[in-house]
Design an enzyme around this catalytic site. Structure first.
Site, PDB file in Angstrom:
ATOM      1  N   TYR A  95      13.604  17.588   9.153  1.00 51.35           N
ATOM      2  CA  TYR A  95      15.057  17.695   9.420  1.00 51.35           C
ATOM      3  C   TYR A  95      15.915  16.713   8.615  1.00 51.35           C
ATOM      4  CZ  TYR A  95      14.536  21.456  12.707  1.00 51.35           C
ATOM      5  OH  TYR A  95      14.281  22.696  13.243  1.00 51.35           O
ATOM      6  N   GLU A 137      11.858  22.806  19.687  1.00 52.25           N
ATOM      7  CA  GLU A 137      10.594  23.029  18.983  1.00 52.25           C
ATOM      8  C   GLU A 137       9.475  22.162  19.550  1.00 52.25           C
ATOM      9  OE1 GLU A 137      11.924  22.847  14.824  1.00 52.25           O
ATOM     10  OE2 GLU A 137      13.270  24.506  15.306  1.00 52.25           O
TER      11      GLU A 137
HETATM   12  C1  HEM Z   1      19.628  22.282  11.951  1.00 48.71           C
HETATM   13  C2  HEM Z   1      18.879  22.646  10.943  1.00 48.71           C
HETATM   14  C3  HEM Z   1      18.417  24.052  10.684  1.00 48.71           C
HETATM   15  C4  HEM Z   1      19.038  25.243  10.928  1.00 48.71           C
HETATM   16  C5  HEM Z   1      20.388  25.471  11.584  1.00 48.71           C
HETATM   17  C6  HEM Z   1      18.153  26.293  10.462  1.00 48.71           C
HETATM   18  C7  HEM Z   1      18.430  27.650  10.541  1.00 48.71           C
HETATM   19  C8  HEM Z   1      17.594  28.660  10.111  1.00 48.71           C
HETATM   20  C9  HEM Z   1      17.882  30.074  10.221  1.00 48.71           C
HETATM   21  C10 HEM Z   1      19.138  30.693  10.791  1.00 48.71           C
HETATM   22  C11 HEM Z   1      16.819  30.737   9.711  1.00 48.71           C
HETATM   23  C12 HEM Z   1      16.634  32.261   9.626  1.00 48.71           C
HETATM   24  C13 HEM Z   1      15.897  32.706  10.865  1.00 48.71           C
HETATM   25  C14 HEM Z   1      15.571  34.187  10.893  1.00 48.71           C
HETATM   26  O1  HEM Z   1      14.753  34.639  10.079  1.00 48.71           O
HETATM   27  O2  HEM Z   1      16.107  34.880  11.775  1.00 48.71           O
HETATM   28  C15 HEM Z   1      15.864  29.743   9.282  1.00 48.71           C
HETATM   29  C16 HEM Z   1      14.669  30.047   8.689  1.00 48.71           C
HETATM   30  C17 HEM Z   1      13.890  29.115   8.067  1.00 48.71           C
HETATM   31  N1  HEM Z   1      14.024  27.749   8.142  1.00 48.71           N
HETATM   32 FE1  HEM Z   1      15.442  26.740   9.161  1.00 48.71          FE
HETATM   33  N2  HEM Z   1      17.026  25.742   9.940  1.00 48.71           N
HETATM   34  C18 HEM Z   1      17.153  24.375  10.044  1.00 48.71           C
HETATM   35  C19 HEM Z   1      16.226  23.436   9.644  1.00 48.71           C
HETATM   36  C20 HEM Z   1      15.118  23.726   8.880  1.00 48.71           C
HETATM   37  C21 HEM Z   1      14.241  22.730   8.316  1.00 48.71           C
HETATM   38  C22 HEM Z   1      14.357  21.236   8.547  1.00 48.71           C
HETATM   39  C23 HEM Z   1      13.306  23.406   7.589  1.00 48.71           C
HETATM   40  C24 HEM Z   1      12.168  22.851   6.755  1.00 48.71           C
HETATM   41  C25 HEM Z   1      12.356  22.025   5.760  1.00 48.71           C
HETATM   42  C26 HEM Z   1      13.590  24.833   7.724  1.00 48.71           C
HETATM   43  C27 HEM Z   1      12.847  25.841   7.157  1.00 48.71           C
HETATM   44  C28 HEM Z   1      13.065  27.186   7.360  1.00 48.71           C
HETATM   45  C29 HEM Z   1      12.258  28.234   6.756  1.00 48.71           C
HETATM   46  C30 HEM Z   1      11.076  28.025   5.813  1.00 48.71           C
HETATM   47  C31 HEM Z   1      12.774  29.447   7.213  1.00 48.71           C
HETATM   48  C32 HEM Z   1      12.284  30.872   6.855  1.00 48.71           C
HETATM   49  C33 HEM Z   1      13.186  31.446   5.802  1.00 48.71           C
HETATM   50  C34 HEM Z   1      12.639  31.437   4.413  1.00 48.71           C
HETATM   51  O3  HEM Z   1      11.452  31.184   4.215  1.00 48.71           O
HETATM   52  O4  HEM Z   1      13.414  31.728   3.481  1.00 48.71           O
HETATM   53  N3  HEM Z   1      14.687  24.975   8.518  1.00 48.71           N
HETATM   54  N4  HEM Z   1      16.346  28.489   9.543  1.00 48.71           N
END
Ligand code: HEM
Ligand SMILES: Cc1cc2nc3c(=O)[nH]c(=O)nc-3n(C[C@H](O)[C@H](O)[C@H](O)COP(=O)(O)OP(=O)(O)OC[C@H]3O[C@@H](n4cnc5c(N)ncnc54)[C@H](O)[C@@H]3O)c2cc1C
Length: 399
Positions: A95, A137
């Site tokens: 994060y 989480e």
């Molecule tokens: C407050 C912080 C964060 C928010 C608001 C957020 C929000 C989101 C959202 C809306 C999605 C799409 C979910 C879906 O498929 O319906 C997503 C997917 C994902 N997030 Fe987060 N996220 C956050 C932090 C993180 C962090 C810290 C990581 C890792 C470094 C991360 C890694 C991913 C990955 C790998 C995906 C799958 C999408 C892809 O592979 O392109 N996220 N997140």
């Protein structure tokens, strides 16, 4: 809790940041991957190449910032995202990396307009939003059926339609399983959930993670999921082609434990006056088939309406298994639609559904958009309509 000053600044600047959304997210990912190339093994490379879904993460931070003083209203959306994060094994230490690069991208794009007060307010807001995700989480990690990605062996791989292959996998029995002794008979699988595979396809320089819904909840033979070869407009789907062409019976695959909150309403499974309506198209049948199995095994007396759409007979997936289950149920209405024969799952079927009904939908994005919009127009309450897109939920355009 954010200060009044932070709330004021954040709310005043959200519209400006939304306007620069694409620029901010592009800078964010570029800078983050330059500094942390290891994250390319977690994020979806195809999404990055296509610029698709790039905005989901940053735009959700902006959307959350609008509700900073009562983030609990976002709980359903945050829960769904947290399930995906848990499935992908996103950890608390990730994060601050995202936070640093998101705030950095805001500075970079807004330039001098982003003064110290604005940056301080957004840093505070991000930390508060991140904390909600991290706490949720934490709970999901405590409940996960096994830790991280464990090794499974493919024991069966069979074609179930022209372009869909079904896999059965079992935990490997030696130390290839990272020391985890996963006992299949002790796993309680929930219909609607998905496992996540971690693969190393030949055609990529990075590892690739993808989610696949369970198509059965029984574990007698192993964990079961099915994969459609996803080639669209002459382009090649990285993981689905790897699973179809490269991964063979006897080989191993890394899987993280089932995740997701798309599930049958438990309170209604024994409620025979509210029918179960199961609507799916193409490979979207996978979680819906697991739901049918769960319902029939728990209470075959409950009326079931089954609607399935696909291109033609060759693409009709799991026909024999569905028929077996429907035959075991007492009251069934079955509707099959083949697009090639001009049969469309249209508003006639939807208009004739009983009300109230307990409805579950899964299919391609356009299919879901049309069905969910139709059900909404027919005033089925949002509580009674459940759906799982095979992509980010926020990109669905529901009328
Ligand atoms: C407050 C912080 C964060 C928010 C608001 C957020 C929000 C989101 C959202 C809306 C999605 C799409 C979910 C879906 O498929 O319906 C997503 C997917 C994902 N997030 Fe987060 N996220 C956050 C932090 C993180 C962090 C810290 C990581 C890792 C470094 C991360 C890694 C991913 C990955 C790998 C995906 C799958 C999408 C892809 O592979 O392109 N996220 N997140
Ligand atoms: C909760 C959930 C459950 C799921 N359950 C299932 C399931 O049960 N079964 C199933 O089969 N799938 C399921 N999916 C979808 C699955 O996770 C993958 O997204 C799917 O297999 C495609 O992955 P891929 O790596 O093959 O394609 P990717 O490489 O991710 O590509 C995706 C699409 O983009 C196209 N593409 C690639 N490059 C380009 C380009 N340059 N220009 C234009 N288009 C391009 C590809 O042809 C492909 O159609 C699920 C997804 C989610 C989120």
């Amino acid at each position: 809790m954010a200060t009044a000053q932070t709330l004021k600044i954040v709310k005043a600047t959200v519209p400006v940041l939304e306007e620069y959304g694409t620029k901010i997210t592009t800078a964010f990912y570029q800078n983050m991957f330059n500094e942390h190339p290891e994250l390319l093994d977690i994020f979806n490379e195809t999404n990055q190449k296509l610029g698709r879904q790039q905005t989901a993460l940053a735009m959700t931070v902006l959307a959350a910032a609008k509700h900073l003083e009562h983030l609990e209203v976002l709980l359903p959306q945050v829960t769904e995202i947290s399930h995906k994060h848990r499935a992908l094994q996103i950890l608390p230490e990730h994060y601050p990396i995202v936070g640093q690069h998101l705030i950095g991208a805001i500075k970079q794009v807004l330039g001098e307009a982003a003064n110290d007060d604005i940056i301080a307010a957004w840093t505070e807001a991000y930390d508060e939003i991140a904390d909600v995700f991290i706490q949720l989480e934490k709970g999901l990690y405590e409940e996960e059926m096994w830790k991280g990605f464990a090794n499974f062996e493919v024991v069966e791989k069979i074609a179930v339609a022209a372009d869909i292959v079904a896999f059965t996998v079992v935990p490997t029995k030696d130390n290839r399983n990272d020391g985890q002794d996963i006992d299949l008979s002790k796993l309680t699988l929930t219909a609607g959930q998905y496992i996540t595979v971690k693969t190393d396809p030949q055609h990529s320089n990075h590892l690739a993670l993808r989610h696949y819904s369970l198509n059965a909840t029984t574990t007698d033979n192993g964990i079961q999921f099915a994969v459609k070869r996803d080639n669209r407009d002459g382009h090649y789907g990285l993981v689905s082609n790897y699973l179809h062409d490269e991964l063979q019976v006897g080989e191993t695959l890394l899987l993280s434990a089932p995740a997701g909150d798309f599930a049958l309403d438990k309170a209604l499974i024994h409620q025979n006056d509210i029918p179960l309506v199961l609507i799916s198209a193409g490979v979207g049948i996978t979680p819906i088939l697991a739901m049918l199995e769960t319902q029939v095994m728990a209470n075959p007396q409950r009326p079931i309406i089954w609607a399935y759409a696909c291109q033609n007979r060759d693409h009709h997936a799991f026909e024999v298994r569905v028929n077996q289950l429907l035959e075991a149920a007492t009251t069934v209405e079955k509707n099959i639609f083949y697009f090639d024969s001009g049969q469309l799952l249209d508003n006639n079927l939807l208009a004739n559904l009983p009300k109230p009904a307990d409805i579950y939908v899964c299919g391609s994005m356009p299919f879901m958009e049309s069905i969910i919009s139709g059900l909404t127009a027919l005033e089925h309450s949002s509580d009674s309509v459940h759906y799982e897109p095979f992509g980010p939920k926020m990109s669905l355009q529901i009328a």
